[in-house]
Design a protein around this motif. Structure first.
Motif, short mmCIF file in Angstrom:
data_model
loop_
_atom_site.label_atom_id
_atom_site.label_comp_id
_atom_site.label_asym_id
_atom_site.label_seq_id
_atom_site.Cartn_x
_atom_site.Cartn_y
_atom_site.Cartn_z
N GLY A 49 14.77 1.79 4.17
CA GLY A 49 15.88 1.98 3.26
C GLY A 49 16.80 3.09 3.71
N SER A 50 16.24 4.19 4.17
CA SER A 50 17.05 5.29 4.68
C SER A 50 17.82 4.85 5.93
CB SER A 50 16.16 6.49 5.01
OG SER A 50 15.55 7.00 3.84
N PHE A 51 17.15 4.07 6.77
CA PHE A 51 17.74 3.57 8.00
C PHE A 51 18.97 2.70 7.72
CE2 PHE A 51 17.50 0.47 11.64
CZ PHE A 51 17.77 1.37 12.66
N LEU A 69 16.87 -1.32 -1.17
CA LEU A 69 18.11 -1.29 -1.93
C LEU A 69 18.26 0.01 -2.72
CD1 LEU A 69 20.31 -3.42 -1.93
CD2 LEU A 69 19.44 -4.24 -4.13
N GLY A 70 17.14 0.54 -3.17
CA GLY A 70 17.17 1.78 -3.93
C GLY A 70 17.65 2.97 -3.13
N LYS A 71 17.59 2.89 -1.80
CA LYS A 71 18.05 3.98 -0.94
C LYS A 71 19.50 3.78 -0.50
CE LYS A 71 15.52 6.67 0.79
NZ LYS A 71 15.09 8.04 0.46
N ASN A 72 20.09 2.63 -0.84
CA ASN A 72 21.42 2.31 -0.33
C ASN A 72 22.52 3.08 -1.07
OD1 ASN A 72 23.98 0.41 0.00
ND2 ASN A 72 22.53 -0.14 1.60
N LYS A 73 23.52 3.54 -0.33
CA LYS A 73 24.58 4.36 -0.90
C LYS A 73 25.65 3.54 -1.63
CE LYS A 73 24.13 7.96 2.65
NZ LYS A 73 24.83 8.67 3.76
N HIS A 91 13.05 3.61 12.96
CA HIS A 91 12.98 4.33 11.68
C HIS A 91 11.55 4.69 11.29
CE1 HIS A 91 12.59 0.01 10.92
NE2 HIS A 91 11.91 0.31 9.83
N LEU A 92 10.57 4.10 11.97
CA LEU A 92 9.18 4.36 11.63
C LEU A 92 8.58 5.53 12.40
CD1 LEU A 92 7.87 0.67 11.45
CD2 LEU A 92 8.51 2.17 9.55
N SER A 136 0.85 -1.18 0.00
CA SER A 136 0.00 0.00 0.00
C SER A 136 0.89 1.24 0.00
CB SER A 136 -0.88 0.00 1.25
OG SER A 136 -0.06 0.11 2.42
N ALA A 137 0.29 2.42 -0.08
CA ALA A 137 1.06 3.66 0.00
C ALA A 137 1.81 3.73 1.32
CB ALA A 137 0.14 4.86 -0.18
N THR A 138 1.15 3.29 2.39
CA THR A 138 1.80 3.26 3.69
C THR A 138 2.97 2.29 3.69
OG1 THR A 138 -0.22 3.84 4.88
CG2 THR A 138 1.48 2.68 6.13
N GLY A 139 2.78 1.13 3.06
CA GLY A 139 3.84 0.14 2.99
C GLY A 139 5.07 0.68 2.28
N PHE A 140 4.86 1.44 1.21
CA PHE A 140 5.99 2.04 0.51
C PHE A 140 6.70 3.08 1.38
CE2 PHE A 140 4.19 0.41 -3.54
CZ PHE A 140 5.35 -0.13 -4.07
N ARG A 141 5.94 3.83 2.16
CA ARG A 141 6.57 4.81 3.05
C ARG A 141 7.40 4.11 4.12
NH1 ARG A 141 1.64 7.76 2.16
NH2 ARG A 141 0.62 6.74 3.92
#
Length: 264
Positions: free
Chosen positions: A28-30, A55-59, A250-251, A17-22
């Protein structure tokens, strides 16, 4: 606010859901500073999307391949899938049993789920040992650097862990293999995996962990960190240490209005 808890299991393969993506974005940021060597995910869509978002947030490893594995699927709940928790409780009561040990018609028993977890964990251990052997063959044991690049060890909860929990020094008898593995799965499955770690492998737990925390299902995108040591590559005697369980700090910034009902 009315919260409805329902079971997706394996049969209801819905997207996030939209919440799940958030929540996945926050996870990911964490974990953005952790350099993973491997990523495995359940092959159910919600887990695939969570893994890709993290993974998309990983540096360091955005392009790392995600391996999908059916052994990481959520527990199968049979006729209870897609139905609310109250229905499962009613089924269990009618059968004279208690949740979560009750197995609905067409569902998996807890032992069956644990066997899947055991099989996948043994696969991970074998993978780590093979990776170590390949590196030694390629570079020689003497050429290994004395330290690991700092970014590989930047776990966001390190400051809250004891030195003993994170140290790889165990009198030279064992070592942490150079495999830093992200596994994305599901709440009820991971609770059974932890049960396997504790009852079968005598996993060392954080000293402040309560019984209720040990038996609870992780919140959506909750993060757990385990260190696995294999003495001389011995797959039969893994030493498992739980650094943290179901971490959800992180939430906090996701906002109370974005907290979704748990799904299993």
């Amino acid at each position: 606010m009315l919260m409805c808890f329902y079971f997706l299991g394996q049969g209801v393969d819905e997207p996030l859901s939209a919440t799940g993506f958030r929540q996945a974005d926050a996870a990911g940021s964490f974990l953005s500073n952790v350099k993973f060597t491997h990523v495995f995910s359940s092959d159910l869509l919600r887990a695939k999307q969570t893994a890709a978002t993290i993974l998309g947030k990983n540096k360091f490893c955005k392009d790392l391949e995600i391996k999908y594995d059916a052994r990481l699927r959520e527990r199968k709940y049979g006729v209870a899938e897609g139905r609310p928790l109250t229905d499962l409780k009613a089924m269990a009561k009618a059968a004279g049993e208690q949740c979560p040990s009750f197995t609905p018609s067409g569902g998996e028993t807890l032992d069956e789920v644990r066997e899947r977890a055991r099989d996948f964990f043994e696969f991970l251990c074998q993978l780590a040992v093979e990776l170590e052997q390949k590196e030694q063959d390629a570079h020689g044991a003497a050429s290994r650097s004395s330290g690991t690049p700092e970014e590989q060890l930047v776990f966001p909860w390190t400051n809250h862990c004891s030195e003993a929990e994170l140290s790889s020094d165990n009198g030279g008898a064992s070592k942490i293999l150079d495999a830093n593995i992200l596994v994305v799965s599901h709440g009820a499955y991971m609770r059974n995996w932890l049960g396997y770690f504790v009852s079968d492998l005598n996993c060392t737990l954080p000293t402040n962990l309560t019984k209720s925390q040990l038996s609870s299902v992780s919140p959506n995108t909750g993060v757990s960190h385990f260190i696995i040591k294999l003495e001389n590559g011995n797959l039969l005697k893994p030493e498992v240490t739980c650094v943290c369980l179901n971490q959800d700090s992180h939430l906090v910034d996701v906002g109370a209005e974005c907290v979704a009902p748990k799904v299993f």
